[in-house]
Scaffold this motif. Structure first.
Motif, mmCIF file in Angstrom:
data_model
loop_
_atom_site.group_PDB
_atom_site.id
_atom_site.type_symbol
_atom_site.label_atom_id
_atom_site.label_comp_id
_atom_site.label_asym_id
_atom_site.label_seq_id
_atom_site.Cartn_x
_atom_site.Cartn_y
_atom_site.Cartn_z
ATOM 1 N N GLY A 118 15.395 -17.299 82.672
ATOM 2 C CA GLY A 118 14.772 -18.481 83.457
ATOM 3 C C GLY A 118 15.221 -19.830 83.289
ATOM 4 O O GLY A 118 15.543 -19.883 81.976
ATOM 5 N N THR A 122 14.331 -1.225 76.217
ATOM 6 C CA THR A 122 14.256 -2.632 75.424
ATOM 7 C C THR A 122 14.019 -3.627 76.309
ATOM 8 O O THR A 122 13.763 -4.853 75.758
ATOM 9 C CB THR A 122 15.602 -2.770 75.009
ATOM 10 O OG1 THR A 122 16.677 -2.766 75.873
ATOM 11 C CG2 THR A 122 16.209 -1.690 74.040
ATOM 12 N N SER A 143 10.306 -5.965 74.914
ATOM 13 C CA SER A 143 10.343 -5.417 73.025
ATOM 14 C C SER A 143 9.214 -6.549 72.611
ATOM 15 O O SER A 143 9.020 -7.455 73.228
ATOM 16 C CB SER A 143 11.674 -5.680 72.629
ATOM 17 O OG SER A 143 12.444 -4.785 73.123
ATOM 18 N N GLU A 169 16.028 -26.173 80.815
ATOM 19 C CA GLU A 169 16.268 -25.167 79.834
ATOM 20 C C GLU A 169 16.710 -23.746 80.514
ATOM 21 O O GLU A 169 15.943 -23.114 81.199
ATOM 22 C CB GLU A 169 15.071 -24.900 79.237
ATOM 23 C CG GLU A 169 14.741 -23.959 78.307
ATOM 24 C CD GLU A 169 13.312 -23.535 77.684
ATOM 25 O OE1 GLU A 169 12.690 -22.974 78.758
ATOM 26 O OE2 GLU A 169 12.907 -23.710 76.624
ATOM 27 N N GLU A 196 3.597 -8.162 72.737
ATOM 28 C CA GLU A 196 3.403 -7.464 73.915
ATOM 29 C C GLU A 196 2.497 -6.581 73.929
ATOM 30 O O GLU A 196 2.423 -5.481 73.162
ATOM 31 C CB GLU A 196 4.855 -7.235 74.474
ATOM 32 C CG GLU A 196 5.699 -8.095 74.492
ATOM 33 C CD GLU A 196 5.968 -9.234 75.510
ATOM 34 O OE1 GLU A 196 4.827 -9.255 76.630
ATOM 35 O OE2 GLU A 196 6.641 -9.989 75.771
ATOM 36 N N GLU A 243 9.601 -17.842 70.892
ATOM 37 C CA GLU A 243 10.632 -18.545 71.640
ATOM 38 C C GLU A 243 11.612 -19.361 70.497
ATOM 39 O O GLU A 243 10.931 -20.036 69.552
ATOM 40 C CB GLU A 243 10.433 -19.276 72.751
ATOM 41 C CG GLU A 243 9.853 -20.601 72.328
ATOM 42 C CD GLU A 243 9.274 -21.619 73.558
ATOM 43 O OE1 GLU A 243 9.515 -21.033 74.732
ATOM 44 O OE2 GLU A 243 9.153 -22.734 73.479
ATOM 45 N N ARG A 259 7.176 -11.389 70.094
ATOM 46 C CA ARG A 259 6.077 -11.440 71.186
ATOM 47 C C ARG A 259 5.306 -10.089 70.857
ATOM 48 O O ARG A 259 5.722 -8.990 71.059
ATOM 49 C CB ARG A 259 6.432 -11.825 72.300
ATOM 50 C CG ARG A 259 6.858 -12.993 72.479
ATOM 51 C CD ARG A 259 7.277 -13.376 73.949
ATOM 52 N NE ARG A 259 8.159 -14.495 74.398
ATOM 53 C CZ ARG A 259 8.598 -15.186 75.165
ATOM 54 N NH1 ARG A 259 8.267 -14.565 76.560
ATOM 55 N NH2 ARG A 259 9.274 -16.166 75.210
HETATM 56 N N1 GAP Z 1 11.704 -20.908 76.107
HETATM 57 C C1 GAP Z 1 11.336 -20.468 77.305
HETATM 58 C C2 GAP Z 1 11.168 -18.978 77.257
HETATM 59 O O1 GAP Z 1 11.212 -18.348 76.229
HETATM 60 P P1 GAP Z 1 10.697 -16.918 78.826
HETATM 61 O O2 GAP Z 1 10.721 -16.606 80.282
HETATM 62 O O3 GAP Z 1 9.203 -16.546 78.169
HETATM 63 O O4 GAP Z 1 11.129 -18.330 78.486
HETATM 64 C C3 GAP Z 1 12.981 -16.268 78.015
HETATM 65 O O5 GAP Z 1 11.788 -16.095 77.802
HETATM 66 C C4 GAP Z 1 13.883 -14.946 78.146
HETATM 67 O O6 GAP Z 1 13.530 -14.211 77.048
HETATM 68 C C5 GAP Z 1 13.386 -13.892 79.207
HETATM 69 O O7 GAP Z 1 14.184 -14.418 80.669
HETATM 70 C C6 GAP Z 1 14.016 -12.650 78.705
HETATM 71 O O8 GAP Z 1 15.220 -12.617 79.053
HETATM 72 C C7 GAP Z 1 13.527 -12.833 77.196
HETATM 73 N N2 GAP Z 1 12.537 -12.190 76.917
HETATM 74 C C8 GAP Z 1 11.138 -12.679 77.009
HETATM 75 N N3 GAP Z 1 10.179 -11.857 76.595
HETATM 76 C C9 GAP Z 1 10.808 -10.759 76.072
HETATM 77 C C10 GAP Z 1 10.675 -9.565 75.775
HETATM 78 N N4 GAP Z 1 9.277 -9.168 75.401
HETATM 79 N N5 GAP Z 1 11.553 -8.733 75.238
HETATM 80 C C11 GAP Z 1 12.965 -8.764 75.777
HETATM 81 N N6 GAP Z 1 13.334 -10.191 76.179
HETATM 82 C C12 GAP Z 1 12.313 -10.947 76.388
#
Ligand code: GAP
Length: 555
Positions: free
Chosen positions: A374, A270, A273, A411, A263, A229, A261
């Protein structure tokens, strides 16, 4: 549940993205890399516009937010302090048969969309399993689409067990699936692999951070992580920003950048991702106790009231609601209808242990209503953690209140790629039109807001073999290109050229015709037709008026 129509719609969007150069699979010529995507010429413009609009709305249009651009790899202690090393994991199961990895908490959701699970549900109308239909499927098509399902491998004993436990199977469709996938008659029931029907192992935690090594030794001492992040860099640089800019709490630091990440199951194009971009704001506020001492009270909202202009007596709850509302307003400003969005307040048992409240902004994607952003009220957890782990004070001296404290934070954290996907889904439309010869055809349109559209205006000479038309069109291209992204096109019939721009989401097209160059008389000389994508109307406008007219629409 995804319906056939929504699956088809999504397939059409994915295919348009490839065909028109919005999004390509990463490393496609080598078979692609799961969870990684590249943005083509139109996608890159779209993404750039979105990030620019976010950045502008956060920094240039406000006095209370500044920007940051930090590195992707940071000291590994950052991720120990933030909790990511110990707890940033997803539950993962492995299929004992095909060996594929699956996110344990997404298995049932995945089973909503796989054809073999549809066949089982069809053979159990209203939850009542039809043994004859199941046997027919298991000895026929099931062998191809769910080869490792216990029912397919040994139909007789599995159907016998199903008959014995019919009441359980009828009470819960999950149990029905479990009864059909579990090989052994003893022990607990397994969960089926969405890919092949085999048994999944029990869930175990899988850390999502990508590991790398800093320096050539590549020992355990040199392990570092690609940031999962962008937020943590903001906390880590909090003190530097306070000391070098003229910011006073309440204020924010924002950042746009890549996050990574690993995943377990990247999917839905997408949406999930392994490499993606985030737009994050950490908005630092005074602790409620300080606000109360300073102003004598904490502001309260009347029922139904939405906080709009920040006030000194706001505590964290009002700041949180304010940011939720601001973010909804921003999404509408880039073209997502309020009716396509939902607000979801996480329940107490869903909240991270440090969060006081989290609101998810959800978008109604064709594959389901899912998180776009979020907005979390994180207390002072992060700054306090970094203070403890680094030994450096994160306290802020508030001159107005004459006290020191570790600020609290709200945040809003958004994903760029998810927003791009939402904009594509929102904009995609097909309509049946009749061409000049009376033939019916499907017109594919991306109804992007002009503010985010990758190309703002298409510029066409009516005929490409008429030098005065071409010269005028090129002149218009040179007039407009310093101001906006334009696309010059002189090939094919004018109707085709309009269609191509409709598919790219271009809101305006300018055509240079014989009137423009005065061949039909002087009254329309120096004018062009301006065609609007959505209204499909054409009006004559003066070339000299084009810059102001178009800029007013796109900014
Ligand atoms: N700092 C807080 C944080 O990172 P999160 O809910 O884990 O919170 C925020 O991530 C945003 O990042 C999500 O709402 C989403 O839009 C985007 N996001 C998180 N993981 C993702 C992924 N694997 N692929 C695409 N977008 C992702």
């Amino acid at each position: 549940m995804s319906t056939h129509a929504s699956v088809t719609r999504m397939e059409k969007i994915v295919s348009l993205c490839k065909r028109r150069g919005f999004i390509f699979q990463s490393s496609e010529i080598y078979g692609g890399l799961n969870g990684f995507w590249d943005y083509g010429p139109l996608g890159a413009e779209l993404k750039r516009n979105v990030k620019e609009l976010w950045w502008k709305s956060m920094t240039r249009m406000r006095d209370d937010i500044v920007g940051l651009e930090a590195t992707i790899i940071m000291h590994p202690k950052v991720w120990k302090a933030s909790g990511h090393v110990d707890t940033f994991s997803d539950p993962m199961s492995t299929c004992r048969a095909c060996k594929k990895l699956v996110r344990s908490d997404q298995v049932w959701e995945m089973l909503e969309t796989v054809p073999w699970a549809d066949a089982i549900r069809a053979a159990a109308p209203e939850g009542k399993p039809d043994a004859a239909a199941l046997l027919k499927w298991a000895t026929g098509k099931g062998q191809r689409i769910a080869p490792n399902l216990a029912l397919v491998q040994q139909p007789a004993p599995i159907l016998a067990r199903l008959a014995e436990r019919a009441a359980e199977a009828e009470a819960s469709v999950h149990t029905l699936f479990q009864l059909l996938c579990t090989v052994s008659a003893e022990g607990p029931l397994a969960t089926p692999c969405p890919h092949c029907g085999g048994e999944l192992t029990e869930p175990r935690p899988f850390n999502l951070m990508f590991k790398t090594y800093v320096g050539p030794a590549a020992t355990e001492e040199d392990v570092a992580y690609l940031r999962p992040e962008t937020a943590q860099a903001i906390f880590v640089q909090f003190k530097n920003v306070v000391e070098t800019s003229r910011v006073k709490v309440p204020f924010g630091i924002c950042q746009i950048g890549k996050a990574f990440r690993n995943e377990v199951t990247p999917r839905n194009f997408t949406f999930r991702s392994r490499e993606f971009e985030q737009m994050e704001l950490e908005f630092f506020i005074k602790p409620d106790e300080v606000v109360e001492v300073q102003t004598g009270h904490l502001a309260k909202l009347a029922p139904g009231e939405v906080p709009s202009t920040p006030q000194p007596d706001w505590g964290w709850e009002l700041w949180h609601k304010y940011w939720v509302e601001e973010r909804f307003r921003w999404y509408e400003s880039v073209g997502l209808k309020r009716s396509s969005l939902e607000e979801y307040w996480q329940k107490p048992d869903e909240l991270a242990h440090y969060a006081r409240a989290t609101v998810d902004i959800l978008y109604k994607f064709p594959f389901g209503t899912q998180e776009l952003e979020g907005i979390a009220a994180r207390g002072n957890f992060d700054l306090t953690q970094h203070q403890t782990h680094s030994g450096k004070s994160m306290e802020y001296f508030d001159q107005e209140a004459a006290v020191k404290y570790v600020p609290h934070v709200i945040e809003p954290s958004a994903g760029v790629d998810r927003l791009i996907l939402a904009l594509l889904c929102e904009a995609f439309e097909e309509e049946e039109v009749t061409d000049e010869k009376g033939n019916k055809e499907v017109r594919t349109i991306l109804r992007f807001s002009p503010r985010v559209a990758p190309i703002k205006v298409g510029i066409f000479p009516l005929l490409k073999n008429k030098p005065p038309l071409v010269a005028k069109a090129l002149e218009i291209q040179n007039l407009l290109r310093p101001l906006m992204n334009v696309f010059y096109d002189d090939s094919g019939a004018i109707g085709r050229r309009y269609r191509r721009q409709d598919e790219a989401g271009t809101p305006f097209c300018v055509t240079v015709d014989f009137e423009t160059i005065g061949e039909n008389g002087p009254e329309n000389e120096g004018t062009v037709t301006l065609r609007k994508r959505d209204a499909m109307t054409q009006e004559r406008v003066r070339i000299a008026d084009l810059p102001a007219l178009l800029l007013a629409q796109i900014s």
